[in-house]
Design a protein around this motif. Structure first.
Motif, PDB file in Angstrom:
ATOM      1  N   GLN A  14       0.859  -1.179   0.000  1.00 19.91           N
ATOM      2  CA  GLN A  14       0.000   0.000   0.000  1.00 19.91           C
ATOM      3  C   GLN A  14       0.897   1.231   0.000  1.00 19.91           C
ATOM      4  O   GLN A  14       1.931   1.245   0.665  1.00 19.91           O
ATOM      5  N   ILE A  15       0.496   2.244  -0.739  1.00 15.23           N
ATOM      6  CA  ILE A  15       1.248   3.496  -0.792  1.00 15.23           C
ATOM      7  C   ILE A  15       0.253   4.632  -0.648  1.00 15.23           C
ATOM      8  O   ILE A  15      -0.771   4.662  -1.337  1.00 15.23           O
ATOM      9  N   GLY A  16       0.571   5.574   0.244  1.00 16.43           N
ATOM     10  CA  GLY A  16      -0.331   6.704   0.407  1.00 16.43           C
ATOM     11  C   GLY A  16       0.245   7.744   1.345  1.00 16.43           C
ATOM     12  O   GLY A  16       1.259   7.525   1.999  1.00 16.43           O
ATOM     13  N   PRO A  17      -0.419   8.887   1.421  1.00 18.49           N
ATOM     14  CA  PRO A  17       0.038   9.957   2.308  1.00 18.49           C
ATOM     15  C   PRO A  17      -0.372   9.679   3.751  1.00 18.49           C
ATOM     16  O   PRO A  17      -1.400   9.053   4.005  1.00 18.49           O
ATOM     17  N   THR A  18       0.438  10.156   4.688  1.00 22.15           N
ATOM     18  CA  THR A  18       0.084  10.052   6.106  1.00 22.15           C
ATOM     19  C   THR A  18      -0.488  11.384   6.566  1.00 22.15           C
ATOM     20  O   THR A  18      -0.364  12.397   5.873  1.00 22.15           O
ATOM     21  N   ASP A  19      -1.069  11.381   7.740  1.00 29.44           N
ATOM     22  CA  ASP A  19      -1.615  12.624   8.291  1.00 29.44           C
ATOM     23  C   ASP A  19      -0.524  13.561   8.800  1.00 29.44           C
ATOM     24  O   ASP A  19      -0.799  14.677   9.201  1.00 29.44           O
ATOM     25  N   LYS A  20       0.738  13.107   8.739  1.00 28.16           N
ATOM     26  CA  LYS A  20       1.874  13.931   9.167  1.00 28.16           C
ATOM     27  C   LYS A  20       2.625  14.543   7.978  1.00 28.16           C
ATOM     28  O   LYS A  20       3.668  15.149   8.148  1.00 28.16           O
ATOM     29  N   PHE A  22       3.875  12.803   5.303  1.00 20.65           N
ATOM     30  CA  PHE A  22       4.852  11.902   4.706  1.00 20.65           C
ATOM     31  C   PHE A  22       4.157  10.992   3.705  1.00 20.65           C
ATOM     32  O   PHE A  22       2.924  10.923   3.664  1.00 20.65           O
ATOM     33  N   VAL A  23       4.944  10.283   2.929  1.00 24.90           N
ATOM     34  CA  VAL A  23       4.423   9.241   2.047  1.00 24.90           C
ATOM     35  C   VAL A  23       4.820   7.916   2.682  1.00 24.90           C
ATOM     36  O   VAL A  23       5.994   7.697   2.999  1.00 24.90           O
ATOM     37  N   ARG A  24       3.841   7.059   2.905  1.00 26.64           N
ATOM     38  CA  ARG A  24       4.123   5.762   3.520  1.00 26.64           C
ATOM     39  C   ARG A  24       4.010   4.658   2.481  1.00 26.64           C
ATOM     40  O   ARG A  24       3.024   4.573   1.739  1.00 26.64           O
ATOM     41  N   ILE A  25       5.039   3.830   2.450  1.00 18.97           N
ATOM     42  CA  ILE A  25       4.992   2.566   1.721  1.00 18.97           C
ATOM     43  C   ILE A  25       4.828   1.506   2.794  1.00 18.97           C
ATOM     44  O   ILE A  25       5.655   1.398   3.706  1.00 18.97           O
ATOM     45  N   PHE A  26       3.748   0.752   2.721  1.00 19.80           N
ATOM     46  CA  PHE A  26       3.412  -0.228   3.749  1.00 19.80           C
ATOM     47  C   PHE A  26       3.389  -1.607   3.100  1.00 19.80           C
ATOM     48  O   PHE A  26       2.651  -1.840   2.135  1.00 19.80           O
ATOM     49  N   ILE A  27       4.205  -2.509   3.626  1.00 18.31           N
ATOM     50  CA  ILE A  27       4.297  -3.872   3.095  1.00 18.31           C
ATOM     51  C   ILE A  27       3.870  -4.842   4.185  1.00 18.31           C
ATOM     52  O   ILE A  27       4.320  -4.731   5.329  1.00 18.31           O
ATOM     53  N   GLU A  28       3.011  -5.780   3.820  1.00 21.82           N
ATOM     54  CA  GLU A  28       2.583  -6.825   4.738  1.00 21.82           C
ATOM     55  C   GLU A  28       2.815  -8.159   4.047  1.00 21.82           C
ATOM     56  O   GLU A  28       2.379  -8.371   2.921  1.00 21.82           O
ATOM     57  N   ALA A  29       3.548  -9.040   4.736  1.00 22.60           N
ATOM     58  CA  ALA A  29       3.825 -10.364   4.176  1.00 22.60           C
ATOM     59  C   ALA A  29       4.009 -11.354   5.314  1.00 22.60           C
ATOM     60  O   ALA A  29       4.812 -11.115   6.225  1.00 22.60           O
ATOM     61  N   GLY A  30       3.282 -12.425   5.273  1.00 19.83           N
ATOM     62  CA  GLY A  30       3.453 -13.483   6.255  1.00 19.83           C
ATOM     63  C   GLY A  30       3.335 -13.026   7.695  1.00 19.83           C
ATOM     64  O   GLY A  30       4.079 -13.490   8.559  1.00 19.83           O
ATOM     65  N   LEU A  32       4.154 -10.192   8.877  1.00 19.18           N
ATOM     66  CA  LEU A  32       5.117  -9.125   9.139  1.00 19.18           C
ATOM     67  C   LEU A  32       4.642  -7.850   8.462  1.00 19.18           C
ATOM     68  O   LEU A  32       4.255  -7.866   7.295  1.00 19.18           O
ATOM     69  N   GLU A  33       4.630  -6.747   9.203  1.00 17.84           N
ATOM     70  CA  GLU A  33       4.219  -5.457   8.657  1.00 17.84           C
ATOM     71  C   GLU A  33       5.413  -4.511   8.658  1.00 17.84           C
ATOM     72  O   GLU A  33       6.092  -4.375   9.677  1.00 17.84           O
ATOM     73  N   ILE A  34       5.670  -3.871   7.521  1.00 16.46           N
ATOM     74  CA  ILE A  34       6.794  -2.947   7.394  1.00 16.46           C
ATOM     75  C   ILE A  34       6.280  -1.608   6.891  1.00 16.46           C
ATOM     76  O   ILE A  34       5.995  -1.456   5.701  1.00 16.46           O
ATOM     77  N   PRO A  35       6.139  -0.618   7.785  1.00 19.65           N
ATOM     78  CA  PRO A  35       5.775   0.727   7.349  1.00 19.65           C
ATOM     79  C   PRO A  35       7.055   1.538   7.111  1.00 19.65           C
ATOM     80  O   PRO A  35       7.955   1.559   7.952  1.00 19.65           O
ATOM     81  N   MET A  36       7.144   2.171   5.963  1.00 17.07           N
ATOM     82  CA  MET A  36       8.309   3.000   5.647  1.00 17.07           C
ATOM     83  C   MET A  36       7.809   4.387   5.262  1.00 17.07           C
ATOM     84  O   MET A  36       7.046   4.525   4.312  1.00 17.07           O
ATOM     85  N   ALA A  43      10.113  10.569  -1.671  1.00 15.56           N
ATOM     86  CA  ALA A  43       9.148   9.766  -2.418  1.00 15.56           C
ATOM     87  C   ALA A  43       9.246  10.039  -3.916  1.00 15.56           C
ATOM     88  O   ALA A  43       9.136   9.114  -4.730  1.00 15.56           O
ATOM     89  N   GLU A  44       9.478  11.294  -4.283  1.00 17.43           N
ATOM     90  CA  GLU A  44       9.647  11.618  -5.703  1.00 17.43           C
ATOM     91  C   GLU A  44      10.903  10.960  -6.263  1.00 17.43           C
ATOM     92  O   GLU A  44      10.892  10.454  -7.401  1.00 17.43           O
TER      93      GLU A  44
END
Length: 62
Positions: A14-20, A22-30, A32-36, A43-44
Motif C-alpha cells: 500500500q502506498i499513500g500519504p500520512t496525516d503527518k 509523509f508518504v508511507r509505503i506499507f508492506i505486509e507479508a506473512g 510481518l508489517e513494514i511501514p516505511m 518519495a519523488e
C-alpha cells in the motif's frame, strides 16, 4: 539473496500519504508489517527510480 533471486512469497503493498505529511509505503507479508515513511522529496526520488527501472526492464524484454 539479491534482486534477481526469485521467491514464492505473497505480499500486500500500500502506498499513500500520512496525516503527518509523509508518504508511507506499507508492506505486509506473512504476518510481518513494514511501514516505511518518506518525505515528499524522497518519495519523488523513489518514484523516479521505479520509472527508470520499469523503462530498463521494458527494453530488456524486447
Amino acid at each position: 539473496m539479491g534482486i534477481n533471486t526469485e521467491r514464492d512469497v505473497e505480499a500486500n503493498l500500500q502506498i499513500g500519504p500520512t496525516d503527518k505529511g509523509f508518504v508511507r509505503i506499507f508492506i505486509e507479508a506473512g504476518g510481518l508489517e513494514i511501514p516505511m515513511d518518506f518525505s515528499p522529496e524522497e518519495a519523488e526520488e523513489i518514484a523516479e527510480e521505479v520509472l527508470a527501472a520499469a523503462k530498463t526492464a521494458a527494453q530488456m524484454s524486447k
